[in-house]
Design a protein around this motif. Structure first.
Motif, short mmCIF file in Angstrom:
data_model
loop_
_atom_site.label_atom_id
_atom_site.label_comp_id
_atom_site.label_asym_id
_atom_site.label_seq_id
_atom_site.Cartn_x
_atom_site.Cartn_y
_atom_site.Cartn_z
N LEU A 1 62.34 -13.92 83.70
CA LEU A 1 61.31 -13.34 84.57
C LEU A 1 61.86 -12.88 85.93
CD1 LEU A 1 58.24 -15.69 83.92
CD2 LEU A 1 58.76 -13.50 82.86
N MET A 2 63.18 -12.77 86.05
CA MET A 2 63.74 -12.29 87.30
C MET A 2 63.31 -10.85 87.60
SD MET A 2 65.40 -12.67 90.06
CE MET A 2 66.33 -14.19 89.99
N GLU A 3 63.08 -10.06 86.56
CA GLU A 3 62.62 -8.69 86.79
C GLU A 3 61.31 -8.68 87.57
OE1 GLU A 3 61.56 -10.44 82.99
OE2 GLU A 3 63.53 -9.74 83.66
N LEU A 4 60.43 -9.65 87.29
CA LEU A 4 59.17 -9.75 88.03
C LEU A 4 59.43 -10.11 89.48
CD1 LEU A 4 56.09 -9.93 88.27
CD2 LEU A 4 56.23 -12.27 87.40
N ASP A 5 60.28 -11.11 89.72
CA ASP A 5 60.59 -11.51 91.09
C ASP A 5 61.25 -10.37 91.87
OD1 ASP A 5 59.58 -14.00 90.66
OD2 ASP A 5 61.51 -15.01 90.45
N ALA A 6 62.18 -9.66 91.22
CA ALA A 6 62.91 -8.60 91.91
C ALA A 6 61.99 -7.44 92.26
CB ALA A 6 64.06 -8.11 91.04
N ILE A 7 61.14 -7.04 91.33
CA ILE A 7 60.21 -5.95 91.60
C ILE A 7 59.23 -6.35 92.69
CG2 ILE A 7 58.33 -4.55 90.64
CD1 ILE A 7 59.83 -4.70 87.94
N ALA A 8 58.71 -7.58 92.59
CA ALA A 8 57.77 -8.07 93.60
C ALA A 8 58.42 -8.09 94.98
CB ALA A 8 57.27 -9.46 93.22
N ALA A 9 59.65 -8.62 95.06
CA ALA A 9 60.34 -8.70 96.35
C ALA A 9 60.59 -7.32 96.93
CB ALA A 9 61.66 -9.45 96.19
N ALA A 10 60.99 -6.37 96.08
CA ALA A 10 61.26 -5.02 96.55
C ALA A 10 59.99 -4.36 97.08
CB ALA A 10 61.87 -4.18 95.43
N VAL A 11 58.91 -4.51 96.34
CA VAL A 11 57.64 -3.87 96.74
C VAL A 11 57.07 -4.53 97.98
CG1 VAL A 11 55.27 -3.39 96.02
CG2 VAL A 11 57.13 -3.09 94.40
N VAL A 12 57.08 -5.86 98.01
CA VAL A 12 56.60 -6.57 99.20
C VAL A 12 57.45 -6.20 100.41
CG1 VAL A 12 56.39 -8.85 100.27
CG2 VAL A 12 55.60 -8.49 97.94
N GLY A 13 58.73 -5.95 100.18
CA GLY A 13 59.63 -5.58 101.28
C GLY A 13 59.48 -4.16 101.76
N GLY A 14 58.62 -3.37 101.10
CA GLY A 14 58.35 -2.02 101.59
C GLY A 14 58.83 -0.88 100.72
N ALA A 15 59.46 -1.18 99.58
CA ALA A 15 59.89 -0.11 98.68
C ALA A 15 58.66 0.56 98.07
CB ALA A 15 60.78 -0.66 97.58
N LEU A 16 58.69 1.89 98.01
CA LEU A 16 57.58 2.64 97.42
C LEU A 16 57.86 2.87 95.94
CD1 LEU A 16 57.06 5.34 100.21
CD2 LEU A 16 55.82 3.19 99.90
N LEU A 17 56.89 2.57 95.10
CA LEU A 17 57.09 2.69 93.67
C LEU A 17 57.34 4.13 93.24
CD1 LEU A 17 54.44 0.16 92.34
CD2 LEU A 17 56.91 -0.12 92.42
N GLN A 18 56.87 5.08 94.03
CA GLN A 18 57.13 6.48 93.71
C GLN A 18 58.48 6.95 94.22
OE1 GLN A 18 54.78 5.35 95.72
NE2 GLN A 18 54.31 6.75 97.43
N GLY A 19 59.19 6.08 94.95
CA GLY A 19 60.53 6.41 95.42
C GLY A 19 60.56 6.96 96.84
N GLY A 20 61.78 7.14 97.34
CA GLY A 20 61.95 7.76 98.65
C GLY A 20 62.22 6.80 99.79
N ARG A 21 62.15 5.49 99.54
CA ARG A 21 62.44 4.49 100.57
C ARG A 21 63.31 3.39 100.00
NH1 ARG A 21 57.67 1.92 103.81
NH2 ARG A 21 59.50 1.17 104.94
N ALA A 22 64.24 2.89 100.79
CA ALA A 22 65.13 1.81 100.34
C ALA A 22 65.29 0.78 101.45
CB ALA A 22 66.48 2.38 99.92
N PRO A 23 64.25 0.00 101.74
CA PRO A 23 64.34 -1.02 102.79
C PRO A 23 65.13 -2.25 102.32
CG PRO A 23 62.18 -1.09 101.77
CD PRO A 23 62.92 0.05 101.12
N ILE A 24 66.42 -2.24 102.55
CA ILE A 24 67.28 -3.30 102.05
C ILE A 24 66.92 -4.66 102.65
CG2 ILE A 24 69.65 -4.13 101.93
CD1 ILE A 24 69.03 -1.71 100.15
N PHE A 25 66.79 -4.72 103.96
CA PHE A 25 66.43 -6.00 104.56
C PHE A 25 64.99 -6.38 104.24
CE2 PHE A 25 70.11 -4.84 107.19
CZ PHE A 25 70.83 -6.03 107.11
N GLY A 26 64.17 -5.37 103.95
CA GLY A 26 62.82 -5.66 103.48
C GLY A 26 62.84 -6.39 102.15
N ALA A 27 63.82 -6.07 101.30
CA ALA A 27 63.96 -6.76 100.02
C ALA A 27 64.25 -8.24 100.24
CB ALA A 27 65.06 -6.12 99.19
N ILE A 28 65.05 -8.55 101.26
CA ILE A 28 65.33 -9.95 101.57
C ILE A 28 64.06 -10.65 102.05
CG2 ILE A 28 66.61 -11.50 103.09
CD1 ILE A 28 68.92 -9.61 103.02
#
Length: 330
Positions: A260-287
């Motif tokens: 279930l790491m795919e769930l955690d990774a997607i959740a962390a990326a989205v909560v961190g500010g990544a847009l599902l449609q693309g165009g943003r890559a908030p690396i520290f937001g992922a942390i």
């Protein structure tokens, strides 16, 4: 002076709590979780609790940063958990082999390097399907999501692999300046990826592909190569995370490593500010997202809530993050 007047004077007459939540929802959520744990959760402020959470956060964050790059191009990667299992299954087979026993230093180096190369090959496979064969990302990565863990279990005959190898275990149990090694590793990866995204041509292409793929193609951008590259990076980071989990436990369990790491990774990326449609890559937001996901899980378990409820909480976090993304557009 009333509280409302104080807020108006402090933040201005146009202060809007909804706007604050839309723009800084992650930080607000983190603050709420921390305050709750400090007041309610036993032993939350102990160093042992801190180390455990850092270890778990680092693994999620490393995978989430790779996922953030993929999402930034408008893609998704469901195979990261299976890649973790595959990399984690290969490593003990190498350093416990006859070659690894005969040349222990080289065996450990190979046990770290080769699984990551295999993970990169998995990313290449995903990227090729998405960029060259034009397979939808969710379908393309579903192939390894299903088969990757199966391959790992075949390699290990479905058995738990236990071992004692201090050099390899340092990945998961080592400390630098008193803090877990994998925490420092996650920070280094974040700094490197942040620099790549914000200071290199490749980073600009990543954001361009996710922002408007057609425009990036018409302008002569290497869209295919960029997509393949982000999947390779994501695969490599998932493989590294798989090795860390194995090193922490001094055991390789292909059935559970990365589950279930795919769930955690997607959740962390989205909560961190990544847009599902693309165009943003908030690396520290992922942390930041990884910290929130881990603390939510820890908070529920530490207060006697069943693990199944934690899964529901993660799903609700994703829904809330998507809602915030939609609200930002209004």
């Amino acid at each position: 002076m009333s509280a409302q007047n104080y807020v108006s004077q402090s933040f201005g007459p146009a202060f809007n709590w909804k706007k604050v939540l839309r723009n800084h929802g992650g930080l607000v959520a983190l603050a709420v979780i921390l305050v709750f744990n400090i007041l309610v959760t036993p032993n939350f402020l102990q160093l042992q609790t801190l180390f455990v959470n850092i270890s778990q956060v680092a693994t999620i964050a490393i995978v989430a940063m790779g996922m953030t790059l993929v999402i930034a191009t408008g893609g998704i990667d469901l195979s990261v958990g299976a890649i973790m299992a595959l990399a984690g299954a290969i490593a003990p087979l190498i350093f416990q082999s006859e070659f690894g026993q005969m040349y222990p230093v080289l065996g450990v180096a190979l046990a770290i390097g080769f699984p990551v190369l295999v993970a990169m090959a998995c990313g290449l496979f995903n990227g090729a399907l998405v960029s060259i064969l034009k397979v939808q990302p969710i379908i393309a990565t579903l192939i390894l999501f299903i088969s990757g863990r199966g391959i790992a279990q075949v390699l290990t005959n479905g058995n738990l692999q236990t071992f004692k190898n201090p050099a390899f275990s340092y990945l998961g149990t080592g400390k630098i300046l008193g803090l877990p090694f994998q925490g420092w590793l996650a920070i280094v990866i974040a700094i490197v990826l942040f620099w790549v995204i914000n200071r290199t041509i490749f980073g600009r292409y990543v954001l361009a592909v996710g922002g408007n793929e057609r425009a990036a193609t018409l302008s002569g951008g290497p869209v295919r190569r960029v997509k393949i590259a982000v999947y390779i990076i994501c695969g490599a980071l998932a493989g590294l995370a798989g090795l860390i989990v194995v090193a922490i436990n001094s055991a390789s369990d292909a059935a559970r490593n990365g589950d279930l790491m795919e769930l955690d990774a997607i959740a962390a990326a989205v909560v961190g500010g990544a847009l599902l449609q693309g165009g943003r890559a908030p690396i520290f937001g992922a942390i930041l997202g990884a910290v929130i996901i881990q603390l939510v899980k820890y908070t529920l378990l530490a207060n006697g809530v069943e693990d199944e409820v934690a899964l529901i909480a993660k799903a609700l976090i994703i829904v809330a993050a998507v809602y915030v993304q939609q609200a930002r557009k209004e």
